[in-house]
Scaffold this active site. Sequence first.
Site, PDB file in Angstrom:
ATOM      1  N   HIS A   1     -12.107  -4.107 -32.896  1.00 26.69           N
ATOM      2  CA  HIS A   1     -11.821  -2.687 -33.173  1.00 26.69           C
ATOM      3  C   HIS A   1     -12.877  -2.125 -34.123  1.00 26.69           C
ATOM      4  CE1 HIS A   1      -8.003  -2.214 -31.183  1.00 26.69           C
ATOM      5  NE2 HIS A   1      -7.385  -3.117 -31.901  1.00 26.69           N
TER       6      HIS A   1
ATOM      7  N   HIS B   1     -16.028  -1.185 -32.431  1.00 23.26           N
ATOM      8  CA  HIS B   1     -15.834   0.091 -31.729  1.00 23.26           C
ATOM      9  C   HIS B   1     -16.072   1.257 -32.692  1.00 23.26           C
ATOM     10  CE1 HIS B   1     -13.024   2.093 -28.476  1.00 23.26           C
ATOM     11  NE2 HIS B   1     -14.271   2.476 -28.356  1.00 23.26           N
TER      12      HIS B   1
ATOM     13  N   GLU C   1      -9.409  -7.744 -34.752  1.00 21.69           N
ATOM     14  CA  GLU C   1      -9.635  -6.580 -35.622  1.00 21.69           C
ATOM     15  C   GLU C   1     -11.130  -6.293 -35.766  1.00 21.69           C
ATOM     16  OE1 GLU C   1      -7.207  -4.779 -36.069  1.00 21.69           O
ATOM     17  OE2 GLU C   1      -5.647  -6.256 -35.622  1.00 21.69           O
TER      18      GLU C   1
HETATM   19 ZN   LIG Z   1      -5.469  -4.098 -31.550  1.00 21.87          ZN
END
Ligand SMILES: [Zn+2]
Length: 678
Positions: free
Chosen positions: A468, A471, A465
């Site tokens: 992510h 990102h 996580e």
């Molecule tokens: Zn994922």
Amino acid sequence: MSNILLTAFDLAPFSKIKNSDFEPAFEQAISDAKEEIQQIIDQKEAPTFQNTLEAMAYSGMQLDRISTIFFNLNSAETNEELQEIAQKIAPKLSAFANDVSLNPKLFARVKKVHDSVDLSTLTTEKKTLLEKTYKGFVRNGALLNEEDKNKLREIDAELAVLSLKFNENVLAETNAYQLHVANEADLEGLPEGAIEAARHLASQKQLEGWVFTLDYPSYLPFVTYVKNRALRKEIVIANGKKGFQNNAYNNEKNVKKIVVLRHQRANLLGYESHAAFVLEERMAQNPTKVLEFLNDLLIKSKPAAEREFKELTAYAHQQDGIEQLEKWDANYYSEKLKQKRFQLDDEVLKPYFKLDNVLKGAFEVAKRLFGLQFKEVHTIDTYHEDVQTFEVRNDQNELVAVLYTDFFPRKGKRNGAWMTTFKSQWIKDEVNQRPHISIVCNFTPPTTTKPSLLTFNEVTTLFHEFGHALHGMLANTTYPTLSGTSVYWDFVELPSQIMENWVYEPETLALFAKHYQTGENIPQVYIDKIKESANFLEGLATVRQLSFGLLDMGWHTTLPESTESLKAFENKHFESTKVYPDVEENAMSTSFSHIFAGGYSAGYYSYKWAEVLDADAFDYFKTNGIFNKTIADKFKNEILSKGGTEHPMQLYKKFRGQEPTPNALLKRAGLVSNCGSR
Ligand SMILES: [Zn+2]
């Protein structure tokens, strides 16, 4: 009284929001967003990129912010009132989305720009925005004549009903079954927690003994631990029969109708197949590429799967005199052999993974790779006292993002782990708006005597996580609609899955995996076992995943013969991946909700695709040093900061210097010799 959601705010003002603010705020924001779209349509000037595409990209931003705040709360901190509002507001939001995506006047302007603009005057990001916007209309039928538009709407309506029906049938079949065990000896092997749950279930149904169902939390421990082979067989066959029995919940006709309608829909829009339609907007691009990808991996992993199957059979034979391993033996003997080989217990590892330490470890990795500094701040408003907030700065001390973390389960939070955005990133009038990102998990909470100690699985979840989140946090694009995780679906798991790789590296573990009481580093022998056990029976697992991917592609590339039975179709597409003997009264497709009721049609391959990407990308680091600054910079500049501004294959090649190959994955998973490195 003023509505805080309709005021200008930067950080979400959680403590000042009243539940009763949401509905009027949504109404107002939808009406404003409509007005913004209407102004784009009504303007006298001829359509240009700026007055149409760019104006659309920056429209409805207040509605977006209210929506993200609302739906994030509805996932992480909900209550009946919020759920009711969600029910009321969802149809209004989708009606608004349709008003935009089906608006012929708006499309006319977009098309005008699309057909006439001099592409050499546009940046890559602008070209992507134009193409994405244009395609969004076209894929909804904007280029069709009225008659075909109506056909498309009819197909869509019918498909929506069929998917619902498919799901209802699977659910009805799941609920209709129970395995009632009256004899305690039949529970041999099952952990205490699962026995407890089964007894509880029985008492709810006013039965003596223990009850098991096809719900995953009940089913999985049963097939993994129960020694009684006949009972395992019974429940596994019951599970494989869902939607495939001679009763009112049979899904065979629904499957066929769904694939035929999807095929017709694709044809109507000018595509050869549903898979071709779906894959146009994926990194993988087209069905040929996906089939090559799956079959190539299959050739390379099948020998390992066959070897492991033999090994497992030999073990089952030696343990219990079993000659032919069946599907109901798979989980049971895999788990037994795994325990025998590794004796790796979560409880032994947990003291080395105190949540605070693991989080600091993730921050340290981000510092070494991307120069990010995380500082906890206590002045930012949150929606729950468990939520922590961090200011994230770069090495020039500029604010990069705000990070929220919300780690423990509670009533009102849904299961699982996810990353989400409270405010996305964009640039307008030369101001770079920095994003507000959140990670939500359901980790083992602290007790009065112990801090939160994570299982190894939870550690990888946190890094996933966090990937992510990076990102989202490092996004650096002009338009909010292309920012951060707004990328093709088979690309979005690269930044998350790649971060999991760091957790297996001794160099990383040395940063944070210290015993919470003694401060001692995690012993190397544990690290070795973690790595080895991660690859245990990986050949069988890989071939199983590939079999689902190939079946999915089978249904969505060619139309089945009208006379062909569902079972015959499946057998044909399972032939190359078959390891366990087939069970005649079972079928996969009739309960394959991922592809017939979820969003994964012609997309199941993406699980493996993402693994290939993350292994290939990490291999690049690994070869040059896992904290290599040059490669980390490329990863940040070409991938993490770029969002969906360019085709992911282009971005990937700029980072890696070449297209991804499956070699690193095969090596990491121990599926080719010369392995040894994860
Ligand atoms: Zn994922």
